[in-house]
Design an enzyme around this catalytic site. Structure first.
Site, PDB file in Angstrom:
ATOM      1  N   GLU A   1      42.275  51.018  41.070  1.00  0.00           N
ATOM      2  CA  GLU A   1      43.539  50.431  40.613  1.00  0.00           C
ATOM      3  C   GLU A   1      43.900  50.891  39.200  1.00  0.00           C
ATOM      4  O   GLU A   1      44.914  50.446  38.644  1.00  0.00           O
ATOM      5  CB  GLU A   1      43.431  48.897  40.657  1.00  0.00           C
ATOM      6  CG  GLU A   1      43.191  48.380  42.062  1.00  0.00           C
ATOM      7  CD  GLU A   1      42.988  46.877  42.112  1.00  0.00           C
ATOM      8  OE1 GLU A   1      43.201  46.195  41.090  1.00  0.00           O
ATOM      9  OE2 GLU A   1      42.617  46.376  43.186  1.00  0.00           O
TER      10      GLU A   1
ATOM     11  N   TYR B   1      38.123  34.347  33.793  1.00  0.00           N
ATOM     12  CA  TYR B   1      38.000  33.048  34.459  1.00  0.00           C
ATOM     13  C   TYR B   1      38.757  31.984  33.673  1.00  0.00           C
ATOM     14  O   TYR B   1      39.485  31.158  34.236  1.00  0.00           O
ATOM     15  CB  TYR B   1      36.517  32.651  34.572  1.00  0.00           C
ATOM     16  CG  TYR B   1      35.735  33.532  35.506  1.00  0.00           C
ATOM     17  CD1 TYR B   1      35.653  33.235  36.859  1.00  0.00           C
ATOM     18  CD2 TYR B   1      35.076  34.665  35.027  1.00  0.00           C
ATOM     19  CE1 TYR B   1      34.932  34.048  37.722  1.00  0.00           C
ATOM     20  CE2 TYR B   1      34.349  35.486  35.888  1.00  0.00           C
ATOM     21  CZ  TYR B   1      34.287  35.174  37.227  1.00  0.00           C
ATOM     22  OH  TYR B   1      33.581  35.989  38.076  1.00  0.00           O
TER      23      TYR B   1
ATOM     24  N   ASN C   1      35.679  32.849  47.998  1.00  0.00           N
ATOM     25  CA  ASN C   1      36.926  33.460  48.465  1.00  0.00           C
ATOM     26  C   ASN C   1      36.740  34.001  49.884  1.00  0.00           C
ATOM     27  O   ASN C   1      35.941  34.904  50.103  1.00  0.00           O
ATOM     28  CB  ASN C   1      37.292  34.603  47.504  1.00  0.00           C
ATOM     29  CG  ASN C   1      38.495  35.392  47.969  1.00  0.00           C
ATOM     30  OD1 ASN C   1      39.256  34.935  48.808  1.00  0.00           O
ATOM     31  ND2 ASN C   1      38.664  36.583  47.415  1.00  0.00           N
TER      32      ASN C   1
ATOM     33  N   CYS D   1      39.631  38.661  44.027  1.00  0.00           N
ATOM     34  CA  CYS D   1      38.631  38.087  43.124  1.00  0.00           C
ATOM     35  C   CYS D   1      37.944  39.174  42.293  1.00  0.00           C
ATOM     36  O   CYS D   1      37.364  38.871  41.252  1.00  0.00           O
ATOM     37  CB  CYS D   1      37.615  37.250  43.898  1.00  0.00           C
ATOM     38  SG  CYS D   1      36.785  38.088  45.239  1.00  0.00           S
ATOM     39  N   HIS D   2      38.053  40.449  42.737  1.00  0.00           N
ATOM     40  CA  HIS D   2      37.464  41.529  41.927  1.00  0.00           C
ATOM     41  C   HIS D   2      38.218  41.732  40.611  1.00  0.00           C
ATOM     42  O   HIS D   2      37.729  42.403  39.722  1.00  0.00           O
ATOM     43  CB  HIS D   2      37.430  42.831  42.730  1.00  0.00           C
ATOM     44  CG  HIS D   2      38.770  43.330  43.168  1.00  0.00           C
ATOM     45  ND1 HIS D   2      39.441  42.792  44.252  1.00  0.00           N
ATOM     46  CD2 HIS D   2      39.591  44.287  42.668  1.00  0.00           C
ATOM     47  CE1 HIS D   2      40.602  43.416  44.399  1.00  0.00           C
ATOM     48  NE2 HIS D   2      40.718  44.315  43.447  1.00  0.00           N
TER      49      HIS D   2
END
Ligand code: ZN
Length: 191
Positions: free
Chosen positions: A186, A127, A150, A158-159
Protein backbone atom coordinates in the site's frame (compact mmCIF):
# COMPACT_ATOMS: atom_id res chain seq x y z
CA UNK A 1 -7.32 -13.14 9.92
CA UNK A 2 -7.22 -16.70 11.05
CA UNK A 3 -9.11 -19.61 9.61
CA UNK A 4 -10.87 -20.65 12.79
CA UNK A 5 -12.76 -17.81 14.43
CA UNK A 6 -15.79 -18.56 16.51
CA UNK A 7 -18.93 -17.27 14.93
CA UNK A 8 -20.37 -14.15 16.53
CA UNK A 9 -23.11 -15.17 18.93
CA UNK A 10 -25.64 -13.51 16.68
CA UNK A 11 -24.65 -15.46 13.60
CA UNK A 12 -24.88 -19.21 13.31
CA UNK A 13 -25.72 -19.34 9.67
CA UNK A 14 -22.39 -20.02 7.96
CA UNK A 15 -23.41 -21.68 4.74
CA UNK A 16 -20.51 -21.76 2.31
CA UNK A 17 -16.72 -21.76 2.16
CA UNK A 18 -14.71 -20.63 -0.84
CA UNK A 19 -10.99 -20.36 -1.47
CA UNK A 20 -9.41 -17.50 -3.36
CA UNK A 21 -5.83 -17.62 -4.61
CA UNK A 22 -3.85 -14.45 -3.93
CA UNK A 23 -0.31 -13.10 -3.73
CA UNK A 24 -0.25 -13.64 0.05
CA UNK A 25 -1.54 -17.21 -0.12
CA UNK A 26 -4.90 -18.90 -0.40
CA UNK A 27 -7.64 -16.89 1.26
CA UNK A 28 -10.45 -18.80 2.95
CA UNK A 29 -13.74 -16.95 2.60
CA UNK A 30 -16.84 -18.01 4.49
CA UNK A 31 -20.29 -16.77 3.65
CA UNK A 32 -23.49 -16.63 5.63
CA UNK A 33 -26.95 -15.27 5.09
CA UNK A 34 -25.71 -11.79 6.06
CA UNK A 35 -22.98 -11.76 3.40
CA UNK A 36 -19.27 -12.17 3.93
CA UNK A 37 -18.83 -13.89 7.27
CA UNK A 38 -15.06 -14.24 7.53
CA UNK A 39 -11.86 -13.82 5.57
CA UNK A 40 -8.63 -15.49 6.63
CA UNK A 41 -5.59 -17.21 5.24
CA UNK A 42 -5.91 -20.92 4.57
CA UNK A 43 -3.47 -22.97 6.60
CA UNK A 44 -1.25 -22.11 9.52
CA UNK A 45 0.69 -19.22 8.02
CA UNK A 46 3.45 -17.66 10.09
CA UNK A 47 6.68 -15.76 9.52
CA UNK A 48 8.42 -19.11 8.99
CA UNK A 49 6.37 -20.18 5.98
CA UNK A 50 4.89 -16.95 4.55
CA UNK A 51 5.93 -16.84 0.90
CA UNK A 52 4.22 -14.11 -1.09
CA UNK A 53 3.98 -14.45 -4.88
CA UNK A 54 3.36 -11.14 -6.60
CA UNK A 55 2.28 -12.76 -9.85
CA UNK A 56 -0.38 -15.04 -8.36
CA UNK A 57 -3.74 -14.63 -10.09
CA UNK A 58 -6.70 -13.75 -7.88
CA UNK A 59 -9.38 -16.31 -8.65
CA UNK A 60 -11.63 -18.86 -7.00
CA UNK A 61 -9.65 -22.06 -6.63
CA UNK A 62 -12.60 -24.41 -6.41
CA UNK A 63 -14.50 -23.12 -9.38
CA UNK A 64 -16.26 -26.30 -10.48
CA UNK A 65 -19.59 -24.78 -9.62
CA UNK A 66 -19.30 -21.08 -10.35
CA UNK A 67 -21.15 -19.12 -7.74
CA UNK A 68 -22.46 -15.82 -9.03
CA UNK A 69 -24.03 -14.36 -5.94
CA UNK A 70 -23.45 -10.65 -5.44
CA UNK A 71 -21.35 -11.12 -2.33
CA UNK A 72 -19.02 -13.51 -4.17
CA UNK A 73 -18.61 -11.33 -7.23
CA UNK A 74 -18.10 -8.29 -4.99
CA UNK A 75 -15.53 -10.22 -2.98
CA UNK A 76 -13.61 -11.29 -6.08
CA UNK A 77 -13.66 -7.76 -7.54
CA UNK A 78 -12.55 -6.28 -4.23
CA UNK A 79 -9.52 -8.55 -3.88
CA UNK A 80 -8.59 -8.24 -7.55
CA UNK A 81 -8.59 -4.46 -7.17
CA UNK A 82 -6.73 -4.57 -3.86
CA UNK A 83 -3.89 -6.72 -5.12
CA UNK A 84 -3.61 -4.89 -8.44
CA UNK A 85 -3.48 -1.44 -6.84
CA UNK A 86 -4.90 -0.81 -3.35
CA UNK A 87 -6.05 2.65 -4.41
CA UNK A 88 -8.54 0.94 -6.72
CA UNK A 89 -10.67 -0.39 -3.87
CA UNK A 90 -12.53 2.91 -3.83
CA UNK A 91 -13.77 2.06 -7.33
CA UNK A 92 -15.40 -1.26 -6.39
CA UNK A 93 -18.15 -2.01 -3.87
CA UNK A 94 -17.13 -3.43 -0.52
CA UNK A 95 -18.84 -6.79 -0.04
CA UNK A 96 -21.63 -6.88 2.54
CA UNK A 97 -19.92 -7.93 5.77
CA UNK A 98 -21.79 -9.96 8.38
CA UNK A 99 -20.12 -8.50 11.46
CA UNK A 100 -20.85 -4.94 10.29
CA UNK A 101 -24.51 -5.52 9.50
CA UNK A 102 -25.91 -5.98 12.96
CA UNK A 103 -28.51 -3.36 13.67
CA UNK A 104 -27.03 -2.48 17.03
CA UNK A 105 -23.30 -2.55 16.68
CA UNK A 106 -21.31 -3.36 19.78
CA UNK A 107 -18.01 -1.65 20.53
CA UNK A 108 -15.91 -4.17 18.61
CA UNK A 109 -18.05 -3.81 15.52
CA UNK A 110 -17.85 -0.03 15.80
CA UNK A 111 -14.05 -0.34 15.88
CA UNK A 112 -14.09 -2.53 12.76
CA UNK A 113 -16.55 -0.23 11.00
CA UNK A 114 -14.61 2.95 11.82
CA UNK A 115 -11.35 1.35 10.77
CA UNK A 116 -12.76 0.10 7.47
CA UNK A 117 -14.47 3.41 6.71
CA UNK A 118 -11.79 5.89 7.73
CA UNK A 119 -8.36 4.27 7.39
CA UNK A 120 -7.81 3.62 3.71
CA UNK A 121 -4.91 1.99 1.85
CA UNK A 122 -1.55 3.59 2.49
CA UNK A 123 -2.64 5.02 5.84
CA UNK A 124 -1.89 3.74 9.32
CA UNK A 125 -3.44 4.64 12.65
CA UNK A 126 -2.29 3.92 16.20
CA UNK A 127 -4.43 1.97 18.64
CA UNK A 128 -4.78 5.12 20.71
CA UNK A 129 -5.80 7.30 17.77
CA UNK A 130 -8.40 4.75 16.72
CA UNK A 131 -9.80 4.69 20.27
CA UNK A 132 -9.94 8.49 20.21
CA UNK A 133 -11.70 8.43 16.84
CA UNK A 134 -14.38 6.31 18.54
CA UNK A 135 -14.65 9.04 21.19
CA UNK A 136 -13.33 6.61 23.75
CA UNK A 137 -9.64 7.45 24.18
CA UNK A 138 -9.34 5.14 27.19
CA UNK A 139 -10.31 2.10 25.16
CA UNK A 140 -6.88 1.29 23.74
CA UNK A 141 -6.91 -2.26 25.07
CA UNK A 142 -10.43 -2.84 23.79
CA UNK A 143 -9.29 -1.65 20.36
CA UNK A 144 -6.41 -4.13 20.55
CA UNK A 145 -8.85 -6.88 21.44
CA UNK A 146 -11.08 -5.95 18.49
CA UNK A 147 -8.07 -6.19 16.19
CA UNK A 148 -7.13 -9.64 17.50
CA UNK A 149 -10.71 -10.78 16.93
CA UNK A 150 -11.22 -9.22 13.51
CA UNK A 151 -13.17 -11.82 11.50
CA UNK A 152 -12.60 -10.14 8.14
CA UNK A 153 -8.89 -9.65 7.56
CA UNK A 154 -7.56 -7.25 4.91
CA UNK A 155 -11.02 -5.82 4.10
CA UNK A 156 -11.33 -4.65 7.71
CA UNK A 157 -7.72 -3.49 7.67
CA UNK A 158 -6.36 -4.38 11.10
CA UNK A 159 -2.90 -4.47 9.46
CA UNK A 160 -3.10 -0.64 9.31
CA UNK A 161 -3.30 -0.36 13.08
CA UNK A 162 0.16 0.20 14.51
CA UNK A 163 1.85 1.19 17.74
CA UNK A 164 3.17 4.67 18.33
CA UNK A 165 6.58 3.04 18.82
CA UNK A 166 6.56 0.72 15.81
CA UNK A 167 4.60 -1.59 13.55
CA UNK A 168 2.88 -3.52 16.34
CA UNK A 169 1.91 -7.16 16.26
CA UNK A 170 -0.07 -9.04 13.63
CA UNK A 171 -1.66 -12.29 14.72
CA UNK A 172 0.01 -12.08 18.07
CA UNK A 173 3.36 -11.58 16.34
CA UNK A 174 3.11 -14.67 14.12
CA UNK A 175 2.63 -12.75 10.87
CA UNK A 176 4.92 -9.74 11.06
CA UNK A 177 6.27 -10.34 7.55
CA UNK A 178 2.74 -10.40 6.18
CA UNK A 179 1.81 -7.15 7.93
CA UNK A 180 4.91 -5.54 6.49
CA UNK A 181 4.12 -6.97 3.04
CA UNK A 182 0.56 -5.58 3.10
CA UNK A 183 1.73 -2.15 4.28
CA UNK A 184 4.49 -2.00 1.65
CA UNK A 185 2.01 -3.08 -1.00
CA UNK A 186 0.00 0.00 0.00
CA UNK A 187 3.06 2.25 -0.11
CA UNK A 188 3.86 2.35 3.60
CA UNK A 189 7.55 1.53 3.89
CA UNK A 190 8.55 3.01 7.23
CA UNK A 191 8.50 -0.31 9.10
ZN1 ZN B 1 -22.33 -14.38 9.55
Amino acid sequence: MTTKKPLPASCNSKIQEKILSSPVGNILVTLCEEGLHSVGLEGDISDENFSPNESEVIQWVDEDNPAQTKVLTDCLSWFQAYFKDPALIDTVPRPEICCLRKSELGFRARVWQTLADTVGPGKVITYGALAARLENPGAVRAVGSAMRNNPVGIIVPCHRVVRSSGMGLYHGGKRQTMKKWLLRHEGVDKF
